[in-house]
Enzyme design. Structure first.
Site, PDB file in Angstrom:
ATOM      1  N   ASN A  10       0.876  -1.176   0.000  1.00 37.59           N
ATOM      2  CA  ASN A  10       0.000   0.000   0.000  1.00 37.59           C
ATOM      3  C   ASN A  10       0.910   1.221   0.000  1.00 37.59           C
ATOM      4  O   ASN A  10       1.475   1.581   1.028  1.00 37.59           O
ATOM      5  CB  ASN A  10      -0.890  -0.019   1.258  1.00 37.59           C
ATOM      6  CG  ASN A  10      -1.691   1.267   1.408  1.00 37.59           C
ATOM      7  OD1 ASN A  10      -1.817   2.036   0.455  1.00 37.59           O
ATOM      8  ND2 ASN A  10      -2.225   1.496   2.594  1.00 37.59           N
ATOM      9  N   LYS A  12       0.180   4.253  -0.361  1.00 40.95           N
ATOM     10  CA  LYS A  12      -0.447   5.469   0.190  1.00 40.95           C
ATOM     11  C   LYS A  12      -0.194   6.651  -0.752  1.00 40.95           C
ATOM     12  O   LYS A  12      -0.133   6.457  -1.956  1.00 40.95           O
ATOM     13  CB  LYS A  12       0.046   5.746   1.607  1.00 40.95           C
ATOM     14  CG  LYS A  12      -0.011   4.498   2.483  1.00 40.95           C
ATOM     15  CD  LYS A  12       0.178   4.779   3.930  1.00 40.95           C
ATOM     16  CE  LYS A  12       0.270   3.467   4.681  1.00 40.95           C
ATOM     17  NZ  LYS A  12       0.143   3.637   6.117  1.00 40.95           N
ATOM     18  N   HIS A  95      -9.443   1.255   4.538  1.00 40.99           N
ATOM     19  CA  HIS A  95      -8.186   1.424   5.290  1.00 40.99           C
ATOM     20  C   HIS A  95      -8.445   2.384   6.462  1.00 40.99           C
ATOM     21  O   HIS A  95      -9.223   3.333   6.333  1.00 40.99           O
ATOM     22  CB  HIS A  95      -7.091   1.972   4.359  1.00 40.99           C
ATOM     23  CG  HIS A  95      -5.737   1.930   4.978  1.00 40.99           C
ATOM     24  ND1 HIS A  95      -5.313   2.860   5.885  1.00 40.99           N
ATOM     25  CD2 HIS A  95      -4.724   1.039   4.839  1.00 40.99           C
ATOM     26  CE1 HIS A  95      -4.081   2.553   6.278  1.00 40.99           C
ATOM     27  NE2 HIS A  95      -3.702   1.456   5.660  1.00 40.99           N
ATOM     28  N   GLU A  97      -6.816   4.763   7.592  1.00 43.01           N
ATOM     29  CA  GLU A  97      -6.560   6.183   7.311  1.00 43.01           C
ATOM     30  C   GLU A  97      -7.758   6.810   6.601  1.00 43.01           C
ATOM     31  O   GLU A  97      -8.062   7.983   6.796  1.00 43.01           O
ATOM     32  CB  GLU A  97      -5.271   6.329   6.479  1.00 43.01           C
ATOM     33  CG  GLU A  97      -4.048   6.068   7.343  1.00 43.01           C
ATOM     34  CD  GLU A  97      -2.834   5.565   6.598  1.00 43.01           C
ATOM     35  OE1 GLU A  97      -2.800   5.630   5.349  1.00 43.01           O
ATOM     36  OE2 GLU A  97      -1.901   5.072   7.267  1.00 43.01           O
ATOM     37  N   GLU A 167      -5.604  -5.011  10.366  1.00 47.28           N
ATOM     38  CA  GLU A 167      -4.582  -3.998  10.612  1.00 47.28           C
ATOM     39  C   GLU A 167      -4.863  -3.260  11.923  1.00 47.28           C
ATOM     40  O   GLU A 167      -5.679  -2.330  11.948  1.00 47.28           O
ATOM     41  CB  GLU A 167      -4.580  -2.979   9.467  1.00 47.28           C
ATOM     42  CG  GLU A 167      -4.236  -3.579   8.123  1.00 47.28           C
ATOM     43  CD  GLU A 167      -3.582  -2.541   7.224  1.00 47.28           C
ATOM     44  OE1 GLU A 167      -2.482  -2.820   6.742  1.00 47.28           O
ATOM     45  OE2 GLU A 167      -4.143  -1.459   7.036  1.00 47.28           O
ATOM     46  N   GLY A 173       2.375   2.128  10.606  1.00 47.65           N
ATOM     47  CA  GLY A 173       3.326   3.221  10.446  1.00 47.65           C
ATOM     48  C   GLY A 173       4.016   3.634  11.745  1.00 47.65           C
ATOM     49  O   GLY A 173       4.654   4.679  11.813  1.00 47.65           O
ATOM     50  N   SER A 213       3.318  -2.369  10.242  1.00 46.03           N
ATOM     51  CA  SER A 213       4.775  -2.412  10.423  1.00 46.03           C
ATOM     52  C   SER A 213       5.372  -3.783  10.118  1.00 46.03           C
ATOM     53  O   SER A 213       6.327  -4.215  10.766  1.00 46.03           O
ATOM     54  CB  SER A 213       5.160  -1.948  11.836  1.00 46.03           C
ATOM     55  OG  SER A 213       4.694  -0.629  12.062  1.00 46.03           O
ATOM     56  N   GLY A 234       2.768  -1.181   4.238  1.00 44.51           N
ATOM     57  CA  GLY A 234       2.834   0.244   3.934  1.00 44.51           C
ATOM     58  C   GLY A 234       4.267   0.675   3.675  1.00 44.51           C
ATOM     59  O   GLY A 234       4.809   0.479   2.585  1.00 44.51           O
TER      60      GLY A 234
HETATM   61  C1  PEP Z   1      -0.779   0.088   5.943  1.00 39.66           C
HETATM   62  O1  PEP Z   1      -0.860   1.293   5.787  1.00 39.66           O
HETATM   63  O2  PEP Z   1      -1.651  -0.656   5.468  1.00 39.66           O
HETATM   64  C2  PEP Z   1       0.349  -0.431   6.713  1.00 39.66           C
HETATM   65  C3  PEP Z   1       0.311  -1.655   7.154  1.00 39.66           C
HETATM   66  O3  PEP Z   1       1.389   0.446   6.927  1.00 39.66           O
HETATM   67  P1  PEP Z   1       2.822   0.096   7.605  1.00 39.66           P
HETATM   68  O4  PEP Z   1       3.291  -1.187   7.003  1.00 39.66           O
HETATM   69  O5  PEP Z   1       3.682   1.266   7.248  1.00 39.66           O
HETATM   70  O6  PEP Z   1       2.572  -0.037   9.062  1.00 39.66           O
END
Ligand code: PEP
Length: 251
Positions: A10, A12, A95, A97, A167, A173, A213, A234
């Site tokens: 992803n 973003k 998501h 966000e 998630e 993040g 992460s 991400g």
């Molecule tokens: C995401 O935004 O779906 C995500 C898992 O981000 P990150 O891997 O940066 O935590």
């Protein structure tokens, strides 16, 4: 039944179309021959370039959102048909966000899932709890409710192809990964709700990713869990080498 793992990046709001071309060109040789499904979810503006560069490769292209209406006066929005016309196969829906910053709700997630399915896109449906909700001990309840509302009106046949991404918001993040046990526990809850709603056969085939992460160092342990069928990545999907190491988590 062995479920094929699926690893999706992803991106973003990162990468121009030129940068996207560069990134996918680097990625193609690095993931060649991998035995997992690989998807890159680029910004809308890079979908066309990414799809062109990835044509004929096993890497699929995904979007990060879509509108639930077919067409019309929805300034700034993108329809399923527009995505399909670019060669997009997957779409991330719900998501955290988008829920946090763009007022997305379980109800809009449900509408988007139904539109995506009707048009033949594969939804990657996100769910997960905040730190406060985890500390209150309501994670399972919350995720169960997110799943029930998100898939209301979706048939068992349609469910088979769907991808769900668990998630935990506190792990996105932040560099804080859920432990493999914590992640698997909630993925198992999700699988059990799907079983209650659609029966064991559907629960057995549906793919559930972990996201939050995930990186080259923790991917193998997370992916080894019985209810984790891949990752939604991400930050670590923005560098070809980092992402490819997750795709090749077996080493
Ligand atoms: C995401 O935004 O779906 C995500 C898992 O981000 P990150 O891997 O940066 O935590």
């Amino acid at each position: 039944m062995a479920r094929k793992k699926i690893v999706a990046g992803n991106w973003k709001m990162n990468k121009t179309s030129i940068e996207a071309k560069q990134l996918v060109s680097e990625l193609i040789p690095l993931v060649e021959g991998a035995d997992v499904d690989v998807v890159v979810c680029t910004p809308f503006t890079a979908l066309c370039t990414a799809a062109e560069a990835l044509a004929g490769t096993p890497i699929a292209v995904g979007a990060q959102n879509l509108h639930f209406e077919e067409k019309g006066a929805f300034t700034g929005e993108i329809s399923a048909d527009m995505l399909l016309a670019l060669g997009v196969k997957y779409v991330i829906i719900g998501h955290s966000e988008r829920r946090q910053y763009f007022a997305e709700t379980d109800e809009t997630v449900n509408k988007k899932i139904k539109t995506a399915l009707a048009k033949g896109l594969v939804p990657i449906v996100c769910c997960g709890e905040s730190l406060e909700q985890r500390e209150l001990g309501v994670t399972s309840e919350l995720v169960r409710s997110q799943i029930k509302i998100a898939f209301s009106g979706v048939t068992a046949e349609q469910m088979r192809g769907i991808v769900i991404a668990y998630e935990p918001i506190w792990a996105i993040g932040t560099g804080k990964t859920a432990t493999a046990e914590q992640a698997n526990e909630v993925c198992a809850v999700i699988r059990s709700v799907i079983g209650e709603l659609y029966g064991a056969a559907v629960a057995d085939v549906i793919r559930i990713q972990y996201g939050g992460s995930m990186n080259a160092a923790n991917a193998a342990e997370l992916m080894a869990q019985p209810d984790i069928d891949g990752g939604l990545i991400g930050g670590a999907s923005l560098k070809a080498e980092d992402f490819s190491k997750i795709v090749r988590y077996k080493g």
